[in-house]
Write an enzyme that holds these catalytic residues in place. Structure first.
Site, PDB file in Angstrom:
ATOM      1  N   ARG A 110      22.790  -4.409  -7.026  1.00  0.00           N
ATOM      2  CA  ARG A 110      23.125  -5.893  -7.040  1.00  0.00           C
ATOM      3  C   ARG A 110      22.370  -6.940  -6.507  1.00  0.00           C
ATOM      4  O   ARG A 110      22.043  -6.842  -5.451  1.00  0.00           O
ATOM      5  CB  ARG A 110      24.527  -5.985  -6.658  1.00  0.00           C
ATOM      6  CG  ARG A 110      25.513  -5.234  -7.751  1.00  0.00           C
ATOM      7  CD  ARG A 110      26.816  -4.989  -7.163  1.00  0.00           C
ATOM      8  NE  ARG A 110      27.928  -4.588  -8.145  1.00  0.00           N
ATOM      9  CZ  ARG A 110      27.986  -2.773  -8.052  1.00  0.00           C
ATOM     10  NH1 ARG A 110      27.275  -2.423  -7.458  1.00  0.00           N
ATOM     11  NH2 ARG A 110      28.741  -2.591  -9.142  1.00  0.00           N
ATOM     12  N   HIS A 135      21.536  -4.335 -11.762  1.00  0.00           N
ATOM     13  CA  HIS A 135      20.535  -3.346 -12.489  1.00  0.00           C
ATOM     14  C   HIS A 135      19.917  -4.244 -13.347  1.00  0.00           C
ATOM     15  O   HIS A 135      19.565  -3.730 -14.448  1.00  0.00           O
ATOM     16  CB  HIS A 135      21.369  -2.085 -13.070  1.00  0.00           C
ATOM     17  CG  HIS A 135      22.001  -1.171 -12.163  1.00  0.00           C
ATOM     18  ND1 HIS A 135      21.500  -1.031 -10.956  1.00  0.00           N
ATOM     19  CD2 HIS A 135      23.079  -0.369 -12.636  1.00  0.00           C
ATOM     20  CE1 HIS A 135      22.314   0.100 -10.484  1.00  0.00           C
ATOM     21  NE2 HIS A 135      23.205   0.269 -11.193  1.00  0.00           N
ATOM     22  N   HIS A 206      18.712   6.467 -12.624  1.00  0.00           N
ATOM     23  CA  HIS A 206      20.139   6.400 -12.515  1.00  0.00           C
ATOM     24  C   HIS A 206      20.515   7.482 -13.246  1.00  0.00           C
ATOM     25  O   HIS A 206      21.717   7.787 -13.977  1.00  0.00           O
ATOM     26  CB  HIS A 206      20.650   5.240 -13.265  1.00  0.00           C
ATOM     27  CG  HIS A 206      22.073   4.486 -12.607  1.00  0.00           C
ATOM     28  ND1 HIS A 206      23.061   5.393 -12.823  1.00  0.00           N
ATOM     29  CD2 HIS A 206      22.434   3.532 -12.017  1.00  0.00           C
ATOM     30  CE1 HIS A 206      24.241   4.750 -12.142  1.00  0.00           C
ATOM     31  NE2 HIS A 206      23.620   3.534 -11.817  1.00  0.00           N
ATOM     32  N   ASP A 278      30.329   4.417  -3.485  1.00  0.00           N
ATOM     33  CA  ASP A 278      29.525   3.585  -4.234  1.00  0.00           C
ATOM     34  C   ASP A 278      28.612   2.583  -3.304  1.00  0.00           C
ATOM     35  O   ASP A 278      28.605   1.509  -3.329  1.00  0.00           O
ATOM     36  CB  ASP A 278      30.102   2.703  -5.075  1.00  0.00           C
ATOM     37  CG  ASP A 278      29.528   2.076  -6.376  1.00  0.00           C
ATOM     38  OD1 ASP A 278      27.962   2.001  -6.245  1.00  0.00           O
ATOM     39  OD2 ASP A 278      29.978   1.371  -7.097  1.00  0.00           O
ATOM     40  N   GLU A 342      20.631   7.181  -6.247  1.00  0.00           N
ATOM     41  CA  GLU A 342      19.695   6.470  -6.753  1.00  0.00           C
ATOM     42  C   GLU A 342      18.941   5.756  -5.223  1.00  0.00           C
ATOM     43  O   GLU A 342      19.437   5.073  -4.479  1.00  0.00           O
ATOM     44  CB  GLU A 342      20.406   5.196  -7.150  1.00  0.00           C
ATOM     45  CG  GLU A 342      21.125   5.533  -8.308  1.00  0.00           C
ATOM     46  CD  GLU A 342      22.415   4.329  -8.553  1.00  0.00           C
ATOM     47  OE1 GLU A 342      22.096   3.322  -8.764  1.00  0.00           O
ATOM     48  OE2 GLU A 342      23.586   4.788  -8.253  1.00  0.00           O
TER      49      GLU A 342
END
Ligand code: BGC
Length: 377
Positions: A110, A135, A206, A278, A342
């Site tokens: 982000r 992304h 991803h 996350d 990631e």
């Protein structure tokens, strides 16, 4: 102490790998083959390349999004099986998949308030995620067809030229990604990029892994170790606050291998914001170069995946937004039915001067490497 625990786990992985390497295996010739994989809605032909290493490990990679469509890894009996989520055709990918297997750019993760300033000029980006840019915008690198050039062994080079101003970013950015399947059962990803104007870059991949197989339930029993003493806590919109917070005493401490599900639903503000994990971990490293970032073990299949990277950060995402709507490979992808590792620079770095810089200038070459290494125990 925590470093010792991490190294012990890394050592166990290395021993498992050595044992597997000694197993009698028929050595084949590393190769790349190609087939047509249909067309995008706007008529672009998409190719699917299959990389095979000497042990028979395979990766299917398509030119749409530079996407890893399937990837096999050995279980504890030495049997290769698919370990990633994927769809059956290009149309299903174009419909939207939460970035399954795709290359992410120009900026992975982000950028807060969908804007950033560079050399005194403000650049406005598409707000694709709660007022922020996720992304790379509404049409990131995952939604373009890359140009492929197969190598001599099991390598594939993919190129995408992003125009000056595309998705609001300055500069024509030429990105090259080389996927290789090594004979150590590694999927190696080399990213490089150059620009003709100062810009920001943060490329990643991803892939959604489930070491028991795509659609084989949740990953909550997978055990994870992450080589990080700190993480970047976020606000409710998942934008880092700028703090590098110690993981010690929190559900974010993965120095000891821990089942993903052990603490994921604890009453913790950060876990609530992410609806699970996350977040970006700030990787510990002793020197520059490729360094161990994480190890994942699936007790059911015995599969082990190690993540090595040159990057400073790791977004560990536990598929919290999957909800059973997406289906592929004859399976349904349930909530927390996969995890992503990631490797990256920290989210929102263009707006966080204290974070390692993601700025790329003309004349410089961006270069990062990430390796996903598979074994079993
Ligand atoms: C992000 C998640 C997002 C997922 C898929 C991850 O990289 O951190 O918040 O839901 O990608 O879109």
């Amino acid at each position: 102490m925590s470093y010792i625990r991490w190294t012990t786990f890394a050592l166990l992985g290395a021993i498992a790998l050595a044992c597997f390497a000694q197993a009698p295996a028929k050595k084949g010739k590393p190769a790349v083959t190609k087939k047509d994989f249909g067309k995008t809605a706007d008529g672009h032909a998409v190719e699917l390349y299959t990389l095979t290493n000497a042990n028979g490990m395979k990766a299917d990679i398509m030119t749409y999004g530079g996407t890893v469509v399937s990837l096999t890894a050995p279980d504890r009996t030495g049997k290769f099986g698919d370990v990633i989520l994927g769809m059956d055709d290009v149309a299903a990918y174009e419909k939207g998949t939460a970035y399954f297997g795709a290359l992410i750019g120009r900026y992975g993760n982000r950028i807060g308030k969908a804007q950033f300033a560079l050399d005194g000029k403000t650049y406005k980006l598409p707000a694709s995620d709660n007022g922020n840019t996720l992304h790379g915008g509404t049409r990131g690198f995952d939604k373009h067809v890359w140009t492929a050039k197969p190598g001599t062994g099991s390598e594939l080079e993919l190129t995408y030229v992003s125009k000056d101003g595309e998705e609001g970013f300055p500069g024509t950015l030429t990105s090259k990604v080389v996927y290789s399947l090594t004979d150590k059962n590694e999927l190696k990803i080399d990213y490089s990029a150059t620009t003709d104007k100062t810009t920001v870059v943060n490329l990643t991949n991803h892939t959604y892994f489930n070491l028991a197989g795509p659609g084989e339930g949740t990953i909550l029993n997978h055990e994870v170790a992450i080589n990080a003493s700190r993480f970047t806590p976020v606000d409710a919109g998942l934008i880092p606050t700028g703090e590098l917070r110690p993981v010690k005493g929190t559900p974010f401490d993965f120095h000891n291998p821990t089942a993903i599900g052990a603490r994921i639903d604890q009453n913790d503000e950060q876990l609530k914001f992410g609806k699970g994990y996350d977040h970006n971990w700030v990787l510990d490293r002793n020197a520059a170069g490729l360094s161990g970032a994480a190890i994942v073990h699936d007790p059911k299949s015995g599969r082990v995946m190690e993540v090595w990277t040159t990057e400073p950060g790791l977004q560990f995402y536990t598929g919290n937004f999957l909800d059973g709507t997406l289906k592929g490979k004859g399976k349904t992808y349930v909530r927390r039915g996969a995890f992503c590792m990631e490797t990256q620079h920290y989210p929102d770095s263009p707006n966080k001067p204290s974070f390692p810089s993601t700025t790329l200038k003309p004349g410089q070459t961006y270069h990062t490497t990430t390796v996903y290494r598979f074994s079993a125990k």
